[in-house]
Design a protein around this motif. Structure first.
Motif, PDB file in Angstrom:
ATOM      1  N   GLY A  29       0.778  -1.234   0.000  1.00  0.00           N
ATOM      2  CA  GLY A  29       0.000   0.000   0.000  1.00  0.00           C
ATOM      3  C   GLY A  29       0.803   1.274   0.000  1.00  0.00           C
ATOM      4  N   ARG A  30       2.128   1.159  -0.020  1.00  0.00           N
ATOM      5  CA  ARG A  30       2.962   2.368  -0.001  1.00  0.00           C
ATOM      6  C   ARG A  30       3.259   2.844  -1.424  1.00  0.00           C
ATOM      7  NH1 ARG A  30       5.554  -1.065   3.739  1.00  0.00           N
ATOM      8  NH2 ARG A  30       7.148  -1.566   2.170  1.00  0.00           N
ATOM      9  N   HIS A  31       3.763   4.068  -1.525  1.00  0.00           N
ATOM     10  CA  HIS A  31       4.249   4.645  -2.789  1.00  0.00           C
ATOM     11  C   HIS A  31       3.171   4.651  -3.874  1.00  0.00           C
ATOM     12  CE1 HIS A  31       8.057   4.327  -0.780  1.00  0.00           C
ATOM     13  NE2 HIS A  31       8.103   3.002  -0.901  1.00  0.00           N
ATOM     14  N   LEU A  32       2.063   5.316  -3.592  1.00  0.00           N
ATOM     15  CA  LEU A  32       0.973   5.393  -4.559  1.00  0.00           C
ATOM     16  C   LEU A  32       1.441   5.991  -5.874  1.00  0.00           C
ATOM     17  CD1 LEU A  32      -1.993   5.186  -5.401  1.00  0.00           C
ATOM     18  CD2 LEU A  32      -2.402   7.380  -4.247  1.00  0.00           C
ATOM     19  N   TRP A  33       2.280   7.018  -5.814  1.00  0.00           N
ATOM     20  CA  TRP A  33       2.746   7.673  -7.038  1.00  0.00           C
ATOM     21  C   TRP A  33       3.496   6.697  -7.948  1.00  0.00           C
ATOM     22  CZ3 TRP A  33       7.896   7.717  -8.315  1.00  0.00           C
ATOM     23  CH2 TRP A  33       8.808   7.399  -7.305  1.00  0.00           C
ATOM     24  N   MET A  34       4.271   5.812  -7.352  1.00  0.00           N
ATOM     25  CA  MET A  34       5.023   4.842  -8.136  1.00  0.00           C
ATOM     26  C   MET A  34       4.085   3.843  -8.799  1.00  0.00           C
ATOM     27  SD  MET A  34       8.185   2.384  -6.863  1.00  0.00           S
ATOM     28  CE  MET A  34       9.021   3.815  -6.143  1.00  0.00           C
ATOM     29  N   ARG A  35       3.018   3.485  -8.109  1.00  0.00           N
ATOM     30  CA  ARG A  35       2.069   2.521  -8.655  1.00  0.00           C
ATOM     31  C   ARG A  35       1.217   3.122  -9.774  1.00  0.00           C
ATOM     32  NH1 ARG A  35      -1.345   1.630  -4.544  1.00  0.00           N
ATOM     33  NH2 ARG A  35      -0.228   2.629  -2.842  1.00  0.00           N
ATOM     34  N   THR A  36       0.762   4.364  -9.595  1.00  0.00           N
ATOM     35  CA  THR A  36      -0.061   4.986 -10.635  1.00  0.00           C
ATOM     36  C   THR A  36       0.754   5.228 -11.906  1.00  0.00           C
ATOM     37  OG1 THR A  36       0.396   7.213  -9.758  1.00  0.00           O
ATOM     38  CG2 THR A  36      -1.589   6.089  -8.964  1.00  0.00           C
ATOM     39  N   ILE A  37       1.964   5.716 -11.743  1.00  0.00           N
ATOM     40  CA  ILE A  37       2.805   5.991 -12.911  1.00  0.00           C
ATOM     41  C   ILE A  37       3.274   4.694 -13.555  1.00  0.00           C
ATOM     42  CG2 ILE A  37       4.977   7.016 -13.699  1.00  0.00           C
ATOM     43  CD1 ILE A  37       4.595   9.164 -11.521  1.00  0.00           C
ATOM     44  N   GLY A  38       3.705   3.728 -12.741  1.00  0.00           N
ATOM     45  CA  GLY A  38       4.197   2.460 -13.275  1.00  0.00           C
ATOM     46  C   GLY A  38       3.134   1.687 -14.030  1.00  0.00           C
ATOM     47  N   SER A  39       1.925   1.633 -13.477  1.00  0.00           N
ATOM     48  CA  SER A  39       0.841   0.912 -14.141  1.00  0.00           C
ATOM     49  C   SER A  39       0.421   1.614 -15.423  1.00  0.00           C
ATOM     50  CB  SER A  39      -0.363   0.769 -13.205  1.00  0.00           C
ATOM     51  OG  SER A  39      -0.880   2.031 -12.829  1.00  0.00           O
ATOM     52  N   THR A  40       0.448   2.942 -15.409  1.00  0.00           N
ATOM     53  CA  THR A  40       0.087   3.698 -16.613  1.00  0.00           C
ATOM     54  C   THR A  40       1.118   3.522 -17.706  1.00  0.00           C
ATOM     55  OG1 THR A  40      -1.141   5.343 -15.332  1.00  0.00           O
ATOM     56  CG2 THR A  40      -0.413   5.996 -17.530  1.00  0.00           C
ATOM     57  N   LEU A  41       2.384   3.481 -17.350  1.00  0.00           N
ATOM     58  CA  LEU A  41       3.427   3.243 -18.351  1.00  0.00           C
ATOM     59  C   LEU A  41       3.186   1.920 -19.082  1.00  0.00           C
ATOM     60  CD1 LEU A  41       6.641   4.373 -16.411  1.00  0.00           C
ATOM     61  CD2 LEU A  41       5.744   5.412 -18.497  1.00  0.00           C
ATOM     62  N   CYS A  42       2.788   0.904 -18.334  1.00  0.00           N
ATOM     63  CA  CYS A  42       2.534  -0.407 -18.947  1.00  0.00           C
ATOM     64  C   CYS A  42       1.244  -0.395 -19.753  1.00  0.00           C
ATOM     65  CB  CYS A  42       2.452  -1.474 -17.852  1.00  0.00           C
ATOM     66  SG  CYS A  42       3.984  -1.717 -16.922  1.00  0.00           S
ATOM     67  N   GLY A  43       0.165   0.112 -19.167  1.00  0.00           N
ATOM     68  CA  GLY A  43      -1.123   0.102 -19.834  1.00  0.00           C
ATOM     69  C   GLY A  43      -1.160   0.964 -21.078  1.00  0.00           C
ATOM     70  N   GLU A  44      -0.594   2.164 -20.990  1.00  0.00           N
ATOM     71  CA  GLU A  44      -0.607   3.068 -22.139  1.00  0.00           C
ATOM     72  C   GLU A  44       0.298   2.564 -23.263  1.00  0.00           C
ATOM     73  OE1 GLU A  44      -2.569   5.278 -22.769  1.00  0.00           O
ATOM     74  OE2 GLU A  44      -3.179   6.433 -21.017  1.00  0.00           O
ATOM     75  N   LEU A  45       1.351   1.841 -22.927  1.00  0.00           N
ATOM     76  CA  LEU A  45       2.208   1.268 -23.961  1.00  0.00           C
ATOM     77  C   LEU A  45       1.412   0.278 -24.811  1.00  0.00           C
ATOM     78  CD1 LEU A  45       5.028   0.959 -25.207  1.00  0.00           C
ATOM     79  CD2 LEU A  45       5.467  -0.857 -23.537  1.00  0.00           C
ATOM     80  N   VAL A  46       0.641  -0.565 -24.159  1.00  0.00           N
ATOM     81  CA  VAL A  46      -0.202  -1.522 -24.869  1.00  0.00           C
ATOM     82  C   VAL A  46      -1.301  -0.789 -25.640  1.00  0.00           C
ATOM     83  CG1 VAL A  46      -1.838  -3.423 -24.586  1.00  0.00           C
ATOM     84  CG2 VAL A  46       0.265  -3.367 -23.235  1.00  0.00           C
ATOM     85  N   ASP A  47      -1.948   0.158 -24.985  1.00  0.00           N
ATOM     86  CA  ASP A  47      -3.059   0.886 -25.591  1.00  0.00           C
ATOM     87  C   ASP A  47      -2.634   1.652 -26.841  1.00  0.00           C
ATOM     88  OD1 ASP A  47      -4.822   3.389 -25.947  1.00  0.00           O
ATOM     89  OD2 ASP A  47      -6.016   2.202 -24.555  1.00  0.00           O
TER      90      ASP A  47
END
Length: 236
Positions: free
Chosen positions: A149-167
């Protein structure tokens, strides 16, 4: 034991906002390639929908973070259904014979110019959106558990980098290959990816506030420790 969705005060509103942004950004702005001239960078080409589409990924991050992967999965399928309906409606409207007068004949031409490529756009949107959104939600959920549950900023940015790459990688090839030149297609795809992920970084403070508000109001902070990540399982 999970509470039913109906007990959440804001879940339905977030779902409605997500679907609205998804439809508008894919049907209104996706087909237009725009240009702006920036200092140092010069002329930058991008799809007009990039100004708004990344908001749907922010909603996806918020949904997974607060309500969990299962409930975000339901929202993704709601968006899928909305895109399919939009495609069917556009096809029916275009297929209807217009009244034979100057206004309606001219209006029909404008409709065909704007929505004539709807099937390719929506096919690309559905495949890219479906794939990218599930990648985003999956990575977000897994990172939350791994990081406790820590480092929300890292999770939002990291997941977006992966998802947007596919998208981005899927959408522009499916929707515009053969319509745009290869050079323009590559330029727009790369620029879109950079701008979309950049939006996530810029909006991080807003994401923090929204997540904190929802967690407090909903009394929920879901961890996907025993979640079935099958994207075809609609039960949350």
């Amino acid at each position: 034991m999970q509470r039913p969705i109906a007990q959440y005060r804001y879940y339905d509103f977030v779902m409605a906002a997500f679907v609205t942004v998804l439809l508008c950004s894919n049907l209104i702005g996706a087909a237009k390639a725009a240009q702006v001239t920036l200092p140092v960078l010069g002329t930058v080409t991008f799809g007009a929908g990039v100004l708004f589409f990344p908001i749907s990924y922010i909603f996806g991050d918020v949904l997974t973070e607060v309500y969990g992967y299962g409930r975000d999965r339901r929202v993704i399928w709601a968006g899928f259904g909305a895109l399919v309906f939009a495609a069917v409606m556009a096809a029916v409207v275009l297929a209807l014979t217009p009244v034979n007068d100057a206004f309606n004949n001219n209006y029909q031409q404008h409709l065909e110019a704007v929505f004539g490529n709807t099937w390719r756009i929506v096919t690309g949107s559905i495949i890219a959106f479906w794939s990218g959104s599930f990648v985003n939600s999956y990575v977000m959920a897994k990172m939350k558990v791994r990081m406790q549950g820590r480092h929300l900023w890292m999770r939002t940015i990291g997941s977006t980098l992966c998802g947007e790459l596919v998208d981005s990688g899927l959408f522009y090839v499916i929707a515009f290959y053969g319509i745009w030149s290869n050079q323009q297609l590559l330029a727009v795809t790369v620029t879109q990816y950079v701008l979309k992920t950049g939006w996530e970084v810029v909006m991080t403070p807003v994401t923090y506030r929204v997540v904190a508000f929802l967690k407090r109001k909903e009394n929920e902070d879901y961890f996907d420790t025993h979640t079935n990540f099958n994207p075809f399982k609609l039960k949350s």
